[in-house]
Design an enzyme around this catalytic site. Structure first.
Site, PDB file in Angstrom:
ATOM      1  N   HIS A   8      13.083   4.784  13.111  1.00  0.00           N
ATOM      2  CA  HIS A   8      12.850   4.993  11.675  1.00  0.00           C
ATOM      3  C   HIS A   8      13.577   6.261  11.225  1.00  0.00           C
ATOM      4  CE1 HIS A   8      10.519   5.657   7.973  1.00  0.00           C
ATOM      5  NE2 HIS A   8      10.003   4.441   8.098  1.00  0.00           N
TER       6      HIS A   8
ATOM      7  N   ARG B 247       2.494   8.022   9.532  1.00  0.00           N
ATOM      8  CA  ARG B 247       2.256   9.446   9.251  1.00  0.00           C
ATOM      9  C   ARG B 247       1.077   9.998  10.039  1.00  0.00           C
ATOM     10  NH1 ARG B 247       4.449  12.021   4.242  1.00  0.00           N
ATOM     11  NH2 ARG B 247       5.961  10.552   3.421  1.00  0.00           N
TER      12      ARG B 247
ATOM     13  N   HIS C 214       6.368   4.776  13.164  1.00  0.00           N
ATOM     14  CA  HIS C 214       6.646   5.627  12.004  1.00  0.00           C
ATOM     15  C   HIS C 214       5.411   6.178  11.299  1.00  0.00           C
ATOM     16  CE1 HIS C 214       5.318   2.956   8.734  1.00  0.00           C
ATOM     17  NE2 HIS C 214       5.665   1.976   9.528  1.00  0.00           N
TER      18      HIS C 214
ATOM     19  N   GLU D  75      -0.423  -9.036  -1.306  1.00  0.00           N
ATOM     20  CA  GLU D  75      -0.999  -8.497  -0.055  1.00  0.00           C
ATOM     21  C   GLU D  75      -2.203  -7.593  -0.377  1.00  0.00           C
ATOM     22  OE1 GLU D  75       0.711  -5.547   2.756  1.00  0.00           O
ATOM     23  OE2 GLU D  75       1.257  -7.259   3.974  1.00  0.00           O
TER      24      GLU D  75
ATOM     25  N   ASP E 226       0.795  -1.232   0.000  1.00  0.00           N
ATOM     26  CA  ASP E 226       0.000   0.000   0.000  1.00  0.00           C
ATOM     27  C   ASP E 226       0.825   1.278   0.000  1.00  0.00           C
ATOM     28  OD1 ASP E 226       1.135  -0.043   2.493  1.00  0.00           O
ATOM     29  OD2 ASP E 226      -0.729  -0.338   3.612  1.00  0.00           O
TER      30      ASP E 226
ATOM     31  N   GLU F 160      -2.306   4.968   3.274  1.00  0.00           N
ATOM     32  CA  GLU F 160      -2.198   3.607   2.730  1.00  0.00           C
ATOM     33  C   GLU F 160      -3.540   2.947   2.448  1.00  0.00           C
ATOM     34  OE1 GLU F 160      -0.483   4.834   5.256  1.00  0.00           O
ATOM     35  OE2 GLU F 160       1.618   4.647   4.678  1.00  0.00           O
TER      36      GLU F 160
HETATM   37  C1  UD1 Z   1       6.669   4.794   3.864  1.00  0.00           C
HETATM   38  C2  UD1 Z   1       5.287   4.403   3.342  1.00  0.00           C
HETATM   39  C3  UD1 Z   1       4.511   3.647   4.417  1.00  0.00           C
HETATM   40  C4  UD1 Z   1       5.336   2.497   4.982  1.00  0.00           C
HETATM   41  C5  UD1 Z   1       6.679   3.008   5.447  1.00  0.00           C
HETATM   42  C6  UD1 Z   1       7.528   1.862   5.899  1.00  0.00           C
HETATM   43  C7  UD1 Z   1       4.076   5.858   1.784  1.00  0.00           C
HETATM   44  C8  UD1 Z   1       3.221   7.031   1.619  1.00  0.00           C
HETATM   45  N1  UD1 Z   1       4.509   5.584   3.012  1.00  0.00           N
HETATM   46  O1  UD1 Z   1       6.474   5.731   4.910  1.00  0.00           O
HETATM   47  O2  UD1 Z   1       3.341   3.119   3.850  1.00  0.00           O
HETATM   48  O3  UD1 Z   1       4.641   1.934   6.064  1.00  0.00           O
HETATM   49  O4  UD1 Z   1       7.331   3.664   4.353  1.00  0.00           O
HETATM   50  O5  UD1 Z   1       8.637   2.286   6.638  1.00  0.00           O
HETATM   51  O6  UD1 Z   1       4.373   5.186   0.838  1.00  0.00           O
HETATM   52  N2  UD1 Z   1      14.041   8.247   5.159  1.00  0.00           N
HETATM   53  C9  UD1 Z   1      15.418   8.151   5.071  1.00  0.00           C
HETATM   54  N3  UD1 Z   1      15.971   6.970   4.692  1.00  0.00           N
HETATM   55  C10 UD1 Z   1      15.248   5.859   4.430  1.00  0.00           C
HETATM   56  C11 UD1 Z   1      13.854   5.949   4.550  1.00  0.00           C
HETATM   57  C12 UD1 Z   1      13.264   7.141   4.906  1.00  0.00           C
HETATM   58  O7  UD1 Z   1      16.117   9.125   5.313  1.00  0.00           O
HETATM   59  O8  UD1 Z   1      15.814   4.821   4.119  1.00  0.00           O
HETATM   60  C13 UD1 Z   1      13.407   9.531   5.547  1.00  0.00           C
HETATM   61  C14 UD1 Z   1      13.498  10.578   4.420  1.00  0.00           C
HETATM   62  O9  UD1 Z   1      13.662  11.852   4.992  1.00  0.00           O
HETATM   63  C15 UD1 Z   1      12.119  10.460   3.757  1.00  0.00           C
HETATM   64  C16 UD1 Z   1      11.261  10.191   4.968  1.00  0.00           C
HETATM   65  O10 UD1 Z   1      12.027   9.326   5.800  1.00  0.00           O
HETATM   66  O11 UD1 Z   1      11.729  11.610   3.050  1.00  0.00           O
HETATM   67  C17 UD1 Z   1       9.901   9.625   4.680  1.00  0.00           C
HETATM   68  O12 UD1 Z   1       9.962   8.514   3.822  1.00  0.00           O
HETATM   69  P1  UD1 Z   1       8.603   8.050   3.047  1.00  0.00           P
HETATM   70  O13 UD1 Z   1       8.881   6.797   2.296  1.00  0.00           O
HETATM   71  O14 UD1 Z   1       7.998   9.187   2.321  1.00  0.00           O
HETATM   72  O15 UD1 Z   1       7.599   7.770   4.208  1.00  0.00           O
HETATM   73  P2  UD1 Z   1       7.602   6.740   5.380  1.00  0.00           P
HETATM   74  O16 UD1 Z   1       7.027   7.459   6.533  1.00  0.00           O
HETATM   75  O17 UD1 Z   1       8.902   6.073   5.484  1.00  0.00           O
HETATM   76  N1  UDP Z   2      12.160  -3.898  10.366  1.00  0.00           N
HETATM   77  C1  UDP Z   2      13.529  -4.031  10.206  1.00  0.00           C
HETATM   78  N2  UDP Z   2      14.344  -3.227  10.963  1.00  0.00           N
HETATM   79  C2  UDP Z   2      13.874  -2.317  11.843  1.00  0.00           C
HETATM   80  C3  UDP Z   2      12.472  -2.188  11.985  1.00  0.00           C
HETATM   81  C4  UDP Z   2      11.636  -2.995  11.234  1.00  0.00           C
HETATM   82  O1  UDP Z   2      13.999  -4.851   9.425  1.00  0.00           O
HETATM   83  O2  UDP Z   2      14.686  -1.637  12.487  1.00  0.00           O
HETATM   84  C5  UDP Z   2      11.269  -4.724   9.523  1.00  0.00           C
HETATM   85  C6  UDP Z   2      10.226  -5.523  10.253  1.00  0.00           C
HETATM   86  O3  UDP Z   2      10.709  -6.803  10.571  1.00  0.00           O
HETATM   87  C7  UDP Z   2       9.072  -5.575   9.255  1.00  0.00           C
HETATM   88  C8  UDP Z   2       9.248  -4.335   8.433  1.00  0.00           C
HETATM   89  O4  UDP Z   2      10.553  -3.831   8.702  1.00  0.00           O
HETATM   90  O5  UDP Z   2       9.205  -6.681   8.371  1.00  0.00           O
HETATM   91  C9  UDP Z   2       8.226  -3.299   8.807  1.00  0.00           C
HETATM   92  O6  UDP Z   2       8.528  -2.104   8.193  1.00  0.00           O
HETATM   93  P1  UDP Z   2       7.889  -0.738   8.651  1.00  0.00           P
HETATM   94  O7  UDP Z   2       7.451  -0.825  10.066  1.00  0.00           O
HETATM   95  O8  UDP Z   2       8.867   0.322   8.272  1.00  0.00           O
HETATM   96  O9  UDP Z   2       6.650  -0.595   7.661  1.00  0.00           O
HETATM   97  P2  UDP Z   2       5.153  -1.148   7.702  1.00  0.00           P
HETATM   98  O10 UDP Z   2       5.192  -2.619   7.866  1.00  0.00           O
HETATM   99  O11 UDP Z   2       4.449  -0.443   8.815  1.00  0.00           O
HETATM  100  O12 UDP Z   2       4.606  -0.730   6.377  1.00  0.00           O
END
Ligand code: UD1
Ligand code: UDP
Length: 374
Positions: A247, A217, A215, A120, A98, A134
């Site tokens: 995160h 939003r 994490h 999924e 999602d 999502e």
């Molecule tokens: C995204 C997904 C969410 C998912 C989550 C898993 C969307 C809208 N959101 O949310 O569904 O549950 O990932 O973790 O698709 N950043 C880094 N390095 C990384 C990752 C993130 O620096 O490796 C920081 C960056 O500043 C980035 C911010 O996190 O802009 C947000 O990342 P983004 O993918 O937009 O949203 P998440 O909250 O991570």
């Molecule tokens: N996870 C990981 N390292 C971490 C935190 C989570 O590998 O430090 C894994 C966790 O086992 C799960 C996935 O990341 O499989 C979940 O990701 P996240 O919580 O970022 O996203 P969501 O599942 O909420 O979309």
């Protein structure tokens, strides 16, 4: 002899990578030409998974921006993925879950009349604001996917209720369980892959560990503040230690660092790679999380999970009694965690290995379904 199918898997964030690597591995089969496009919606957290799973993407759009806004992210994803599709011309696009990458990957395929297989599929909270955005992303994909791989019967029923053609819905189990089995076996063969927590394990010896992730939003602002407050109060207990891989989203980090850095019983650490995260679940007494994936993994490993959300699109864990929705009110989180820590019977009732999400064979089922959808 059916023609070889050209399959392009598109993903961009940590959870998609974890849930798709078993399928990418399974697609290494002579019936397919399997290609991978990563959007780079995440960077470090995506690369951690690619490294452990041994996946070298054929395309990497590398489009993460610090603190990225949803509209710019969506626009960049759509145009970037569109160009890759024009080059690759796959027979199928596979997306998972999602995220913005999943929705845009699916939409770009639809714009080119390329059929989409959705891994999924069918998870619904029924609330477009939780999880946000999502719930809507997943519904958009569900509106036109040609194949819907529902992890559970509940998810399949949600799709049927939206008038999705039942012939296109297949209950496969969730590939997260495949991933968990794979990583568990890998750690058994190579224990050093999960040794990085040893120092914390000895620092916190004798205490009960609460593993935390957060994490979402929709929790930014007040919700994150309340979560931090609850963790601070729980960590004031002598018998508790919190290990919290934070995160990389700056909206999470700034709150947690301001509220929790330096507390004796709290370890704020960098995101863990998958073997180390599996280890964290294993050494924790309970998980406190707003994550989707952790809601599925913790019950599979027999760990109670308190879900810091108002709703969940994964009701199976709650129905089985291994997960509980506790919202984002600090008093409620503290009370529910304390109940599990102090009441042995309450803990035992939740700490049952239970796995409503799959049997670890989802990727194999999906591969056969793709092969027969020529
Ligand atoms: C995204 C997904 C969410 C998912 C989550 C898993 C969307 C809208 N959101 O949310 O569904 O549950 O990932 O973790 O698709 N950043 C880094 N390095 C990384 C990752 C993130 O620096 O490796 C920081 C960056 O500043 C980035 C911010 O996190 O802009 C947000 O990342 P983004 O993918 O937009 O949203 P998440 O909250 O991570
Ligand atoms: N996870 C990981 N390292 C971490 C935190 C989570 O590998 O430090 C894994 C966790 O086992 C799960 C996935 O990341 O499989 C979940 O990701 P996240 O919580 O970022 O996203 P969501 O599942 O909420 O979309």
């Amino acid at each position: 002899m059916p023609a070889t199918q050209r399959i392009l898997a598109i993903f961009g964030t940590r959870p998609e990578a974890i849930k798709l690597f078993p399928l990418v591995h399974a697609l290494a089969d002579s019936r397919f030409v399997s290609r991978v496009c990563v959007s780079g919606q995440h960077r470090g957290m995506l690369d951690q998974v690619l490294a452990i799973a041994g996946i070298a993407p054929d395309h990497d759009l590398d489009l993460m921006q610090p603190d990225q806004a949803l509209d710019a992210l969506t626009a960049n994803l759509l145009t970037g993925i569109g160009k890759v599709l024009d080059e690759e011309r796959p027979d199928w696009v596979v997306v998972q879950g999602d995220t913005a990458t999943a929705m845009c990957g699916a939409l770009a395929a639809y714009y080119r009349k390329i059929p989409v297989a959705h891994v999924e599929a069918g998870l619904r909270s029924g609330n477009i604001h939780h999880p946000w955005p999502e719930e809507v992303n997943r519904k958009v994909i569900g509106g036109f996917a040609a194949l819907h791989f529902a992890p559970t019967e509940t998810a399949a029923a949600a799709l049927r209720a939206e008038n999705v053609d039942p012939a296109t819905i297949h209950v496969t189990g969730n590939t997260v369980i495949d991933a968990l089995h794979w990583v568990t076996e890998k750690i058994e063969r190579e224990p050093s892959l999960a040794h990085g927590l040893a120092e914390l394990e000895s620092r916190f010896a004798g205490k009960r560990i609460i593993g935390v992730t957060s994490h979402r939003r929709e929790n930014f602002g007040e919700g994150m503040q309340a979560i931090a407050d609850a963790i601070r109060r729980l960590a004031a207990r002598d018998d508790v230690a919190v290990i919290f891989p934070v995160h990389l989203n700056p909206n999470v980090r700034k709150v947690m660092e301001a509220e929790l850095a330096g507390l004796a019983n709290v370890a704020l650490i960098e995101p863990l790679d998958y073997p180390h995260f599996a280890r964290l679940i294993a050494i924790s007494s309970l998980m406190l999380t707003d994550s989707g994936g952790v809601q599925e993994e913790a019950p599979a490993l027999g760990k109670p999970v308190l879900v810091m959300r108002e709703t969940t699109e994964r009701p199976e864990g709650v129905e089985a009694g291994t997960a509980k929705l506790v919202g984002t009110d600090a008093d409620r989180i503290v009370a529910e965690a304390a109940r599990l820590l102090d009441d042995e019977a309450a803990y035992a009732a939740m700490a049952r290995a239970h796995n409503p999400f799959g049997d670890g064979k989802a990727a194999a089922r999906i591969v056969e379904l793709l092969a027969s959808s020529n």
